[in-house]
Design an enzyme around this catalytic site. Structure first.
Site, mmCIF file in Angstrom:
data_model
loop_
_atom_site.group_PDB
_atom_site.id
_atom_site.type_symbol
_atom_site.label_atom_id
_atom_site.label_comp_id
_atom_site.label_asym_id
_atom_site.label_seq_id
_atom_site.Cartn_x
_atom_site.Cartn_y
_atom_site.Cartn_z
ATOM 1 N N TYR A 1 112.931 -39.638 20.403
ATOM 2 C CA TYR A 1 113.949 -39.467 21.445
ATOM 3 C C TYR A 1 114.024 -40.667 22.395
ATOM 4 C CZ TYR A 1 110.310 -37.040 24.404
ATOM 5 O OH TYR A 1 109.201 -36.661 25.119
ATOM 6 N N GLU A 2 115.090 -40.686 23.172
ATOM 7 C CA GLU A 2 115.454 -41.826 24.032
ATOM 8 C C GLU A 2 115.647 -43.113 23.235
ATOM 9 O OE1 GLU A 2 116.492 -41.187 26.780
ATOM 10 O OE2 GLU A 2 115.639 -39.195 27.000
ATOM 11 N N GLY A 3 116.198 -42.973 22.052
ATOM 12 C CA GLY A 3 116.413 -44.110 21.162
ATOM 13 C C GLY A 3 115.235 -44.257 20.230
#
Length: 592
Positions: free
Chosen positions: A438-440
């Site tokens: 997550y978050e890229g």
């Protein structure tokens, strides 16, 4: 075992490895008194040990419950959150004008590691609120700040980030959530968002959602995305809560880990549309959202550090207690603790050294971001902003990879007991897995490093950093301390490999971009291994110079990392520069 924050290690890393003390001395932090850092972290460690750590297992076992759109968190969580806000922990780095303490982001970064180590699922909630604060403070109108910012800073309300949709994950430009203008200057949002962390919970009275959506006349792709503030409850003129907005949790995910953190499907528009307020300008939502995401990416990197440190502490305690086999040359009766065995020592040293390197990279990122907004000199601010941009993908990707690898080793040190849930080692392994997604995803971080950050300003930020690392290596070599072993040589080889590979990639980006992208992930690892090794060496030198207790243990840690991790750099160079065709030419294999 419970968690104990490694305050001495954190302070050495923060002040010397990451450069906080030097930045304070240079005047970049204004009137901030660096001496209070230790006191803040000591108190954070106590809160983490006494309040958050005991709830980590409770949250994992109980998880959360969704009933008629309402999420109930695990026993003890709402009370812990109220104690958290009452103690002022949510406001550590918040703007003083809105109830914050105004302390450096770097200090809050160290706190974030501590929260993540003690109870990462709990720490996720304030991590996203911090990102919401940054976006609102940077891009929100004065009216929105007046209504929402103090509540978010103090933690009375929490924030979320809503990007992902069923057909729009990493490709945010494909999102379908719609926003329509209303006559009163507000907007009406309709759509569905998935994977929304703490999208619904029972720890605060209100939740402030930051939602990406597209206006009817917006351009296609990311150029046509706007950012909106959408509260769970509307806020009356006097600041009291009003009617429930048209946004609710329609589902929760059942996950591999992070069981206590509600991951929600959020639905807007069942009753005509959720009322939203524009953040920034129309069609400029991605610029505003990246303010949130960059903070969140550093925070997720610190989650990796925290999980790694918790897994290491637990594995070390187990290895000191578990008796199995005998040490070579042991002639008396009875078995020895497994920590006497060289392979167990190797695993523990690998866990600790990689955790320490990831910690300092994250802290250095935070210091750079601090200086980029606090320094008086414009050039200093610009250089620091470029440094922070360069380090952010490394901090996120390397540290979360390390979180996964260290948690894996933690299970291995426990042996069969690590595969049993009751020891807790398995929870760290499960919880760590999402951090590299997550978050890229970490692959996206590597692409960002190669395609955007490496060549920015003609590579000036990279070359400036390499010069600083070279100076550290020279100090190691001239120290003539035999305890460093071959640290200087190994780091110099890694440094040379990083410089050559960086230049090779810059050339290929122009002539053969797919070849450059094929090596993006090993390049990030090469960069981090070199950077982390030099930073640990710098910390060891500082520990010796400043009279730290037992400085040779930091020398030993730096040596292990250089001779076991950084030594991989030349091989990673070959992977990047000589093996691109093995990736680009793999279509025949992957065809089925």
């Amino acid at each position: 075992m419970t968690y104990r924050a490694p305050i001495n290690d954190i302070l050495l890393s923060l002040n010397h490895g990451a450069g906080l003390a030097a930045a304070v001395e240079a005047g970049h932090y204004g009137d901030f008194d660096g001496d209070i850092t230790a006191a803040v972290l000591e108190e954070a460690g106590k809160f983490a040990s006494d309040v958050l750590a005991p709830l980590n297992r409770v949250g994992d076992e109980h998880g959360i419950k969704l009933d008629n759109g309402k999420v109930t968190t695990a026993p003890g969580w709402p009370d812990a959150y109220q104690r958290w806000t009452a103690a002022g922990w949510n406001a550590v780095s918040g703007p003083e004008a809105f109830g914050g303490q105004g302390l450096p982001l770097a200090v809050n970064a160290a706190c974030t590691e501590i929260w993540s180590a003690s109870n990462v699922a709990f720490g996720l909630c304030p991590l996203l609120t911090l990102s919401a604060i940054e976006a609102l403070d940077a891009h929100g109108s004065a009216e929105l700040k007046k209504t929402y910012l103090e509540k978010l800073v103090t933690g009375e309300w929490t924030g979320t980030m809503q990007l992902t949709e069923p057909n729009a994950g990493s490709d945010v430009g494909a999102l379908r959530t719609r926003a329509e203008r209303a006559d009163d200057g507000t907007y009406r949002l309709k759509g569905t968002k998935i994977f929304i962390t703490y999208g619904e919970h029972d720890m605060t009275d209100n939740i402030v959602h930051f939602v990406l959506a597209r206006l009817p006349d917006a351009p296609s792709g990311t150029k046509g995305i706007s950012l909106f503030l959408v509260p769970k409850f509307l806020v009356n003129v006097d600041g009291s809560l009003g009617a429930r907005n048209d946004i609710h949790a329609s589902g929760v995910e059942h996950k591999l880990g992070m069981h206590a953190s509600p991951t929600c499907t959020m639905t807007m528009g069942d009753k005509g549309g959720a009322i939203g307020y524009l953040i920034g300008e129309e069609n400029q939502g991605m610029r505003c959202m990246f303010t949130m995401m960059n903070q969140a990416r550093l925070g997720v990197g610190l989650e990796g550090v925290g999980i790694a440190d918790r897994a290491y502490q637990q594995a070390l305690a187990y290895a000191q207690e578990r008796r199995q086999g005998k040490a070579i040359g042991h002639k008396s009766d009875g078995m020895d603790p497994i920590i006497v065995h060289p392979d167990v020592k190797r695993m523990l040293m690998q866990m600790r050294s990689m955790t320490a390197a990831a910690r300092t990279i994250c802290y250095a990122t935070a210091v750079a971001l601090d200086v980029s907004v606090r320094a008086k000199d414009a050039k200093v601010r610009a250089d620091a902003a470029a440094r922070g941009a360069l380090l952010t993908p490394i901090a996120k990707a390397f540290s979360t990879d390390i979180g996964n690898e260290v948690a894996y080793l933690g299970v291995q040190v426990h042996g069969g007991m690590g595969f049993i849930e009751e020891t807790g080692a398995a929870q760290h392994y499960r919880d760590a897995r999402i951090t590299s997604i997550y978050e890229g995803t970490n692959g996206i971080q590597s692409i960002d490093l190669v395609t955007r950050k490496l060549g920015a300003n003609g590579g000036a930020s990279v070359w400036a950093l390499l010069d600083e690392l070279a100076a550290v290596i020279k100090q190691v070599e001239t120290s003539n301390d035999p305890a460093f072993g071959t640290t200087g040589t190994k780091l110099r080889d890694a440094h040379a490999a990083l410089e050559r590979t960086s230049r090779w990639l810059l050339e290929r980006l122009a002539s053969a971009p797919n070849e450059a992208l094929a090596g993006a992930t090993p390049y990030l690892r090469l960069f981090a291994a070199t950077l982390g090794g030099c930073m640990l060496a710098g910390e060891a030198l500082a520990a010796k110079a400043n009279g730290e207790a037992e400085p040779q243990r930091y020398v030993a840690l730096a040596r292990f990392f250089a001779e076991n991790i950084a030594v991989q750099a030349p091989s990673l160079e070959k992977t990047v520069t000589e093996s691109a065709e093995a990736v680009t030419g793999a279509d025949a294999v992957l065809a089925g």
